[in-house]
Write a protein that holds these residues in place. Sequence first.
Motif, PDB file in Angstrom:
ATOM      1  N   GLN A 168       0.866  -1.170   0.000  1.00  0.00           N
ATOM      2  CA  GLN A 168       0.000   0.000   0.000  1.00  0.00           C
ATOM      3  C   GLN A 168       0.904   1.221   0.000  1.00  0.00           C
ATOM      4  N   ILE A 169       0.676   2.158  -0.929  1.00  0.00           N
ATOM      5  CA  ILE A 169       1.512   3.356  -1.034  1.00  0.00           C
ATOM      6  C   ILE A 169       0.707   4.638  -0.859  1.00  0.00           C
ATOM      7  N   ALA A 170      -0.604   4.515  -0.696  1.00  0.00           N
ATOM      8  CA  ALA A 170      -1.517   5.653  -0.545  1.00  0.00           C
ATOM      9  C   ALA A 170      -2.853   5.087  -0.075  1.00  0.00           C
ATOM     10  N   PRO A 171      -3.853   5.949   0.169  1.00  0.00           N
ATOM     11  CA  PRO A 171      -5.166   5.408   0.524  1.00  0.00           C
ATOM     12  C   PRO A 171      -5.670   4.454  -0.560  1.00  0.00           C
ATOM     13  N   ILE A 172      -6.216   3.321  -0.175  1.00  0.00           N
ATOM     14  CA  ILE A 172      -6.702   2.340  -1.142  1.00  0.00           C
ATOM     15  C   ILE A 172      -8.125   2.689  -1.551  1.00  0.00           C
ATOM     16  N   ARG A 173      -8.319   2.792  -2.868  1.00  0.00           N
ATOM     17  CA  ARG A 173      -9.625   3.084  -3.456  1.00  0.00           C
ATOM     18  C   ARG A 173      -9.831   2.150  -4.638  1.00  0.00           C
ATOM     19  N   PHE A 174     -10.928   1.417  -4.612  1.00  0.00           N
ATOM     20  CA  PHE A 174     -11.255   0.510  -5.712  1.00  0.00           C
ATOM     21  C   PHE A 174     -11.958   1.293  -6.807  1.00  0.00           C
ATOM     22  N   LYS A 175     -11.544   1.109  -8.060  1.00  0.00           N
ATOM     23  CA  LYS A 175     -12.128   1.842  -9.180  1.00  0.00           C
ATOM     24  C   LYS A 175     -13.391   1.166  -9.704  1.00  0.00           C
ATOM     25  N   ASN A 176     -13.404  -0.163  -9.751  1.00  0.00           N
ATOM     26  CA  ASN A 176     -14.511  -0.923 -10.320  1.00  0.00           C
ATOM     27  C   ASN A 176     -14.631  -2.254  -9.604  1.00  0.00           C
ATOM     28  N   LYS A 177     -15.704  -2.957  -9.895  1.00  0.00           N
ATOM     29  CA  LYS A 177     -15.804  -4.356  -9.456  1.00  0.00           C
ATOM     30  C   LYS A 177     -14.821  -5.175 -10.278  1.00  0.00           C
ATOM     31  N   MET A 178     -14.291  -6.233  -9.699  1.00  0.00           N
ATOM     32  CA  MET A 178     -13.332  -7.090 -10.403  1.00  0.00           C
ATOM     33  C   MET A 178     -13.566  -8.532  -9.999  1.00  0.00           C
ATOM     34  N   GLY A 179     -13.058  -9.433 -10.806  1.00  0.00           N
ATOM     35  CA  GLY A 179     -13.206 -10.852 -10.542  1.00  0.00           C
ATOM     36  C   GLY A 179     -12.109 -11.370  -9.623  1.00  0.00           C
ATOM     37  N   GLN A 180     -12.442 -12.391  -8.843  1.00  0.00           N
ATOM     38  CA  GLN A 180     -11.459 -13.049  -7.979  1.00  0.00           C
ATOM     39  C   GLN A 180     -10.434 -13.733  -8.885  1.00  0.00           C
ATOM     40  N   GLY A 181      -9.156 -13.477  -8.684  1.00  0.00           N
ATOM     41  CA  GLY A 181      -8.108 -14.077  -9.503  1.00  0.00           C
ATOM     42  C   GLY A 181      -7.966 -13.426 -10.876  1.00  0.00           C
ATOM     43  N   GLU A 182      -8.435 -12.200 -11.012  1.00  0.00           N
ATOM     44  CA  GLU A 182      -8.372 -11.485 -12.290  1.00  0.00           C
ATOM     45  C   GLU A 182      -6.953 -11.011 -12.593  1.00  0.00           C
ATOM     46  N   ASP A 183      -6.588 -10.997 -13.875  1.00  0.00           N
ATOM     47  CA  ASP A 183      -5.272 -10.499 -14.281  1.00  0.00           C
ATOM     48  C   ASP A 183      -5.126  -9.033 -13.916  1.00  0.00           C
ATOM     49  N   MET A 184      -4.010  -8.706 -13.271  1.00  0.00           N
ATOM     50  CA  MET A 184      -3.639  -7.317 -13.056  1.00  0.00           C
ATOM     51  C   MET A 184      -2.610  -6.896 -14.104  1.00  0.00           C
ATOM     52  N   PHE A 185      -1.763  -7.857 -14.516  1.00  0.00           N
ATOM     53  CA  PHE A 185      -0.695  -7.566 -15.489  1.00  0.00           C
ATOM     54  C   PHE A 185      -0.340  -8.848 -16.220  1.00  0.00           C
ATOM     55  N   ARG A 186      -0.046  -8.717 -17.516  1.00  0.00           N
ATOM     56  CA  ARG A 186       0.383  -9.842 -18.357  1.00  0.00           C
ATOM     57  C   ARG A 186       1.544  -9.381 -19.220  1.00  0.00           C
ATOM     58  N   GLN A 187       2.509 -10.278 -19.407  1.00  0.00           N
ATOM     59  CA  GLN A 187       3.656  -9.948 -20.257  1.00  0.00           C
ATOM     60  C   GLN A 187       4.169 -11.211 -20.913  1.00  0.00           C
ATOM     61  N   ARG A 188       4.472 -11.140 -22.195  1.00  0.00           N
ATOM     62  CA  ARG A 188       5.046 -12.288 -22.908  1.00  0.00           C
ATOM     63  C   ARG A 188       6.446 -12.568 -22.397  1.00  0.00           C
ATOM     64  N   ARG A 189       6.775 -13.856 -22.261  1.00  0.00           N
ATOM     65  CA  ARG A 189       8.116 -14.262 -21.838  1.00  0.00           C
ATOM     66  C   ARG A 189       8.820 -15.068 -22.915  1.00  0.00           C
ATOM     67  N   SER A 190       8.165 -15.281 -24.047  1.00  0.00           N
ATOM     68  CA  SER A 190       8.800 -15.878 -25.217  1.00  0.00           C
ATOM     69  C   SER A 190       8.051 -15.354 -26.433  1.00  0.00           C
ATOM     70  N   LEU A 191       8.560 -15.637 -27.615  1.00  0.00           N
ATOM     71  CA  LEU A 191       7.979 -15.079 -28.826  1.00  0.00           C
ATOM     72  C   LEU A 191       6.520 -15.478 -29.004  1.00  0.00           C
ATOM     73  N   PHE A 192       6.158 -16.737 -28.697  1.00  0.00           N
ATOM     74  CA  PHE A 192       4.792 -17.176 -28.958  1.00  0.00           C
ATOM     75  C   PHE A 192       4.051 -17.763 -27.766  1.00  0.00           C
ATOM     76  N   PHE A 193       4.692 -18.606 -26.968  1.00  0.00           N
ATOM     77  CA  PHE A 193       3.931 -19.515 -26.120  1.00  0.00           C
ATOM     78  C   PHE A 193       3.932 -19.229 -24.625  1.00  0.00           C
ATOM     79  N   LYS A 194       4.836 -18.448 -24.090  1.00  0.00           N
ATOM     80  CA  LYS A 194       4.953 -18.307 -22.645  1.00  0.00           C
ATOM     81  C   LYS A 194       4.600 -16.883 -22.230  1.00  0.00           C
ATOM     82  N   LYS A 195       3.841 -16.767 -21.121  1.00  0.00           N
ATOM     83  CA  LYS A 195       3.549 -15.446 -20.597  1.00  0.00           C
ATOM     84  C   LYS A 195       3.587 -15.450 -19.074  1.00  0.00           C
ATOM     85  N   MET A 196       3.946 -14.295 -18.521  1.00  0.00           N
ATOM     86  CA  MET A 196       3.945 -14.078 -17.091  1.00  0.00           C
ATOM     87  C   MET A 196       2.657 -13.336 -16.752  1.00  0.00           C
ATOM     88  N   GLN A 197       2.052 -13.695 -15.617  1.00  0.00           N
ATOM     89  CA  GLN A 197       0.818 -13.035 -15.206  1.00  0.00           C
ATOM     90  C   GLN A 197       0.885 -12.689 -13.730  1.00  0.00           C
TER      91      GLN A 197
END
Length: 177
Positions: free
Chosen positions: A95-124
């Motif tokens: 926590q770096i400031a007061p916490i405020r939720f912007k919208n409803k979200m799903g349990q286990g929802e992606d916050m960030f995704r990034q490819r870790r190889s050209l086609f098949f691997k990704k970090m989430q």
Amino acid sequence: MPSSSPRLTAAALLALVLAWVAATPAAAADEPDLIFRRSTVFKLLSPDDKLATYGLDDPEVEGVACHFTVPEKGGYKGWLGLAEEVSDISLACRQIAPIRFKNKMGQGEDMFRQRRSLFFKKMQIVRGCDAKRNVLVYMVYSDRLIEGSPKNSTSSVPIMPWGANDTIQKCSDFISG
């Protein structure tokens, strides 16, 4: 049928796949900020292997930031973006400031995704809510099209008051489903 047709078809298919990969969204959040890199393996004539630490803000929860460290392959394959990165990723969210939720979200929802190889691997990085303790829980892992990795890291952010007049929101009020 001319002999160049199979080559033309393969080239067209490859171009279509590359266009699809480029058009597919890579992240739920904005691109992370590079904080620093450190070399781990020296390579004489090509880039070194490195560890890179990045920071990013949760796009759906104001007041929460995460930092993660990922290995980055050097060598010519790494330099060209063709190396498959390993799944060793560490994560810390705070926590770096007061916490405020912007919208409803799903349990286990992606916050960030990034490819870790050209086609098949990704970090989430995924986010959830421990309603009993009013704690946001973040988990980072990598997966592949066929088989993922069991390597993961988890970080918790208790929702605490930020200053005398701050009202504490309940994460359970913003989790849908």
